[in-house]
Write a protein that holds these residues in place. Structure first.
Motif, PDB file in Angstrom:
ATOM      1  N   LEU A   1      -4.816  47.835  15.554  1.00  0.00           N
ATOM      2  CA  LEU A   1      -4.256  48.420  16.779  1.00  0.00           C
ATOM      3  C   LEU A   1      -3.658  47.339  17.663  1.00  0.00           C
ATOM      4  O   LEU A   1      -2.607  47.519  18.273  1.00  0.00           O
ATOM      5  CB  LEU A   1      -5.351  49.174  17.535  1.00  0.00           C
ATOM      6  N   GLN A   2      -4.327  46.215  17.737  1.00  0.00           N
ATOM      7  CA  GLN A   2      -3.836  45.120  18.566  1.00  0.00           C
ATOM      8  C   GLN A   2      -2.389  44.759  18.243  1.00  0.00           C
ATOM      9  O   GLN A   2      -1.544  44.639  19.125  1.00  0.00           O
ATOM     10  CB  GLN A   2      -4.740  43.892  18.388  1.00  0.00           C
TER      11      GLN A   2
ATOM     12  N   VAL B   1       4.640  46.953  23.189  1.00  0.00           N
ATOM     13  CA  VAL B   1       4.611  46.626  24.609  1.00  0.00           C
ATOM     14  C   VAL B   1       5.959  46.077  25.078  1.00  0.00           C
ATOM     15  O   VAL B   1       6.284  46.173  26.260  1.00  0.00           O
ATOM     16  CB  VAL B   1       3.476  45.638  24.941  1.00  0.00           C
TER      17      VAL B   1
ATOM     18  N   PRO C   1      -3.150  58.676  15.907  1.00  0.00           N
ATOM     19  CA  PRO C   1      -2.721  60.002  16.381  1.00  0.00           C
ATOM     20  C   PRO C   1      -2.459  59.999  17.878  1.00  0.00           C
ATOM     21  O   PRO C   1      -3.277  59.500  18.653  1.00  0.00           O
ATOM     22  CB  PRO C   1      -3.920  60.889  16.038  1.00  0.00           C
TER      23      PRO C   1
ATOM     24  N   ALA D   1       2.754  59.661  22.971  1.00  0.00           N
ATOM     25  CA  ALA D   1       2.442  59.219  24.334  1.00  0.00           C
ATOM     26  C   ALA D   1       3.423  58.159  24.828  1.00  0.00           C
ATOM     27  O   ALA D   1       3.755  58.107  26.006  1.00  0.00           O
ATOM     28  CB  ALA D   1       1.021  58.685  24.405  1.00  0.00           C
TER      29      ALA D   1
ATOM     30  N   LEU E   1       5.176  53.110  32.872  1.00  0.00           N
ATOM     31  CA  LEU E   1       4.521  52.974  31.565  1.00  0.00           C
ATOM     32  C   LEU E   1       4.438  51.517  31.148  1.00  0.00           C
ATOM     33  O   LEU E   1       3.436  51.066  30.594  1.00  0.00           O
ATOM     34  CB  LEU E   1       5.309  53.770  30.513  1.00  0.00           C
TER      35      LEU E   1
ATOM     36  N   LEU F   1       1.060  49.708  29.888  1.00  0.00           N
ATOM     37  CA  LEU F   1       0.937  49.116  28.556  1.00  0.00           C
ATOM     38  C   LEU F   1       0.567  47.651  28.631  1.00  0.00           C
ATOM     39  O   LEU F   1      -0.258  47.157  27.859  1.00  0.00           O
ATOM     40  CB  LEU F   1       2.250  49.267  27.790  1.00  0.00           C
ATOM     41  N   GLU F   2       1.171  46.937  29.565  1.00  0.00           N
ATOM     42  CA  GLU F   2       0.844  45.519  29.715  1.00  0.00           C
ATOM     43  C   GLU F   2      -0.631  45.346  30.072  1.00  0.00           C
ATOM     44  O   GLU F   2      -1.277  44.396  29.642  1.00  0.00           O
ATOM     45  CB  GLU F   2       1.743  44.877  30.778  1.00  0.00           C
TER      46      GLU F   2
ATOM     47  N   VAL G   1      -2.682  46.124  26.712  1.00  0.00           N
ATOM     48  CA  VAL G   1      -2.428  45.357  25.493  1.00  0.00           C
ATOM     49  C   VAL G   1      -3.430  44.215  25.344  1.00  0.00           C
ATOM     50  O   VAL G   1      -3.680  43.752  24.231  1.00  0.00           O
ATOM     51  CB  VAL G   1      -0.980  44.815  25.470  1.00  0.00           C
ATOM     52  N   ASP G   2      -4.035  43.820  26.421  1.00  0.00           N
ATOM     53  CA  ASP G   2      -5.012  42.732  26.321  1.00  0.00           C
ATOM     54  C   ASP G   2      -6.338  43.249  25.763  1.00  0.00           C
ATOM     55  O   ASP G   2      -6.886  44.237  26.251  1.00  0.00           O
ATOM     56  CB  ASP G   2      -5.239  42.096  27.692  1.00  0.00           C
ATOM     57  N   PRO G   3      -6.861  42.591  24.752  1.00  0.00           N
ATOM     58  CA  PRO G   3      -8.071  43.071  24.092  1.00  0.00           C
ATOM     59  C   PRO G   3      -9.304  43.088  25.000  1.00  0.00           C
ATOM     60  O   PRO G   3     -10.137  43.986  24.867  1.00  0.00           O
ATOM     61  CB  PRO G   3      -8.274  42.113  22.928  1.00  0.00           C
TER      62      PRO G   3
ATOM     63  N   ARG H   1      -8.900  46.084  27.135  1.00  0.00           N
ATOM     64  CA  ARG H   1      -9.127  47.312  26.372  1.00  0.00           C
ATOM     65  C   ARG H   1     -10.612  47.489  26.088  1.00  0.00           C
ATOM     66  O   ARG H   1     -11.110  48.616  26.045  1.00  0.00           O
ATOM     67  CB  ARG H   1      -8.299  47.306  25.092  1.00  0.00           C
TER      68      ARG H   1
ATOM     69  N   PHE I   1      -0.208  60.059  31.455  1.00  0.00           N
ATOM     70  CA  PHE I   1       0.193  59.704  30.092  1.00  0.00           C
ATOM     71  C   PHE I   1      -0.696  60.406  29.080  1.00  0.00           C
ATOM     72  O   PHE I   1      -1.604  59.800  28.499  1.00  0.00           O
ATOM     73  CB  PHE I   1       0.110  58.187  29.897  1.00  0.00           C
ATOM     74  N   PRO I   2      -0.401  61.675  28.857  1.00  0.00           N
ATOM     75  CA  PRO I   2      -1.251  62.482  27.978  1.00  0.00           C
ATOM     76  C   PRO I   2      -1.391  61.852  26.595  1.00  0.00           C
ATOM     77  O   PRO I   2      -0.402  61.463  25.987  1.00  0.00           O
ATOM     78  CB  PRO I   2      -0.494  63.814  27.884  1.00  0.00           C
ATOM     79  N   GLY I   3      -2.615  61.776  26.137  1.00  0.00           N
ATOM     80  CA  GLY I   3      -2.855  61.294  24.783  1.00  0.00           C
ATOM     81  C   GLY I   3      -3.011  59.794  24.667  1.00  0.00           C
ATOM     82  O   GLY I   3      -3.520  59.303  23.656  1.00  0.00           O
ATOM     83  N   LEU I   4      -2.581  59.079  25.691  1.00  0.00           N
ATOM     84  CA  LEU I   4      -2.587  57.611  25.587  1.00  0.00           C
ATOM     85  C   LEU I   4      -4.004  57.047  25.497  1.00  0.00           C
ATOM     86  O   LEU I   4      -4.340  56.311  24.567  1.00  0.00           O
ATOM     87  CB  LEU I   4      -1.853  57.003  26.780  1.00  0.00           C
TER      88      LEU I   4
ATOM     89  N   ALA J   1      -5.712  57.810  22.315  1.00  0.00           N
ATOM     90  CA  ALA J   1      -5.164  57.074  21.183  1.00  0.00           C
ATOM     91  C   ALA J   1      -5.634  55.626  21.159  1.00  0.00           C
ATOM     92  O   ALA J   1      -5.825  55.040  20.108  1.00  0.00           O
ATOM     93  CB  ALA J   1      -3.641  57.128  21.197  1.00  0.00           C
ATOM     94  N   LEU J   2      -5.843  55.054  22.330  1.00  0.00           N
ATOM     95  CA  LEU J   2      -6.166  53.636  22.397  1.00  0.00           C
ATOM     96  C   LEU J   2      -7.653  53.362  22.352  1.00  0.00           C
ATOM     97  O   LEU J   2      -8.092  52.329  21.865  1.00  0.00           O
ATOM     98  CB  LEU J   2      -5.593  53.029  23.674  1.00  0.00           C
TER      99      LEU J   2
ATOM    100  N   ARG K   1     -10.648  54.824  19.608  1.00  0.00           N
ATOM    101  CA  ARG K   1     -10.655  53.983  18.415  1.00  0.00           C
ATOM    102  C   ARG K   1      -9.325  53.989  17.708  1.00  0.00           C
ATOM    103  O   ARG K   1      -8.431  53.396  17.989  1.00  0.00           O
ATOM    104  CB  ARG K   1     -11.627  54.561  17.413  1.00  0.00           C
TER     105      ARG K   1
END
Lengths: 108, 108
Positions: free
Chosen positions: A23-24, A31, A99, A104, B23, B27-28, B31-33, B36, B98-101, B104-105, B108
């Motif tokens: 995913l990363q 991004v 998914p 999104a 967005l 996302l920025e 994106v960082d682990p 997250r 942001f539906p689903g985002l 999804a992230l 898992r």
DNA sequence: ACCAAAGTACGACCATCATCGAAGTTTGAC
DNA sequence: GTCAAACTTCGATGATGGTCGTACTTTGGT
């Protein structure tokens, strides 16, 4: 010395399966706004197009770089038609691996 | 000179609404682990926790930075309880923006 | 054979950002 | 009032990655 001959098939670089990409890496690919623009256009078009078709706010060499990143993340497939490099979105695989993600990000 | 007095309420920094965050910024942030990981833990816990509760692979000052980024992106809410800074995931707003985002992230 | 079109490869440059440690602030407990 | 805990602030640093131009390759058309 040895001369290496290549045909169109040999020009095709590796296409990893997104289901094997962490995913990363997928997120790092998505991004960048230029790359997301490419993906969005492919998504909206519902058809393949060459690198030069879409007009991006970057130079040609940078565009090449972005397409490479997307391919290496398993997000697009690339193949040659003449001197043009065609691109297609690997939608089904992406949807299966993550998914809801594409929807999104690209569904606006 | 003038002495500025502050109470707990004043220590609360701005909390923008994620629905007004582009967005790109969201996302920025995601994106960082490390960030997250924070979001995932909040999501899984279903409850608030302080910055020090979760153990992150970074120094305290870096952790502060990450929580700030998440807050500025509208993803978490922060409030003080004593010397502890509590954090809560702004799940409903994120899902609306942001539906689903998130699913999804973080699912898992 | 020659040329142009479409991309690629390769360095170089530069901005951004995650990271840290050290010093500072705020609060609660004693 | 003193002390410790929890966090913040402030530079400094180092790595990453997006960008470009130039030179190169491959292909198709003439």
């Amino acid at each position: 010395m040895t001369v290496t001959r290549r045909n169109g098939r040999d020009r095709i670089p590796p296409h990893p399966d997104v289901r094997e990409i962490p995913l990363q890496q997928v997120l790092e690919a998505l991004v960048d706004p230029v790359r997301r623009l490419i993906v969005s256009e492919l998504y909206a078009a519902g058809a393949d197009f060459s690198c030069g078709t879409i007009d991006l706010p970057v130079s040609k060499s940078t565009a090449t770089h972005h397409f490479n990143v997307l391919r290496e993340a398993g997000l697009i497939r690339q193949y040659y038609v003449g001197t043009s490099r065609m691109n297609s979105l690997r939608r089904d695989e992406i949807d299966e691996a993550f998914p809801g993600l594409l929807q999104a990000l690209v569904g606006r």
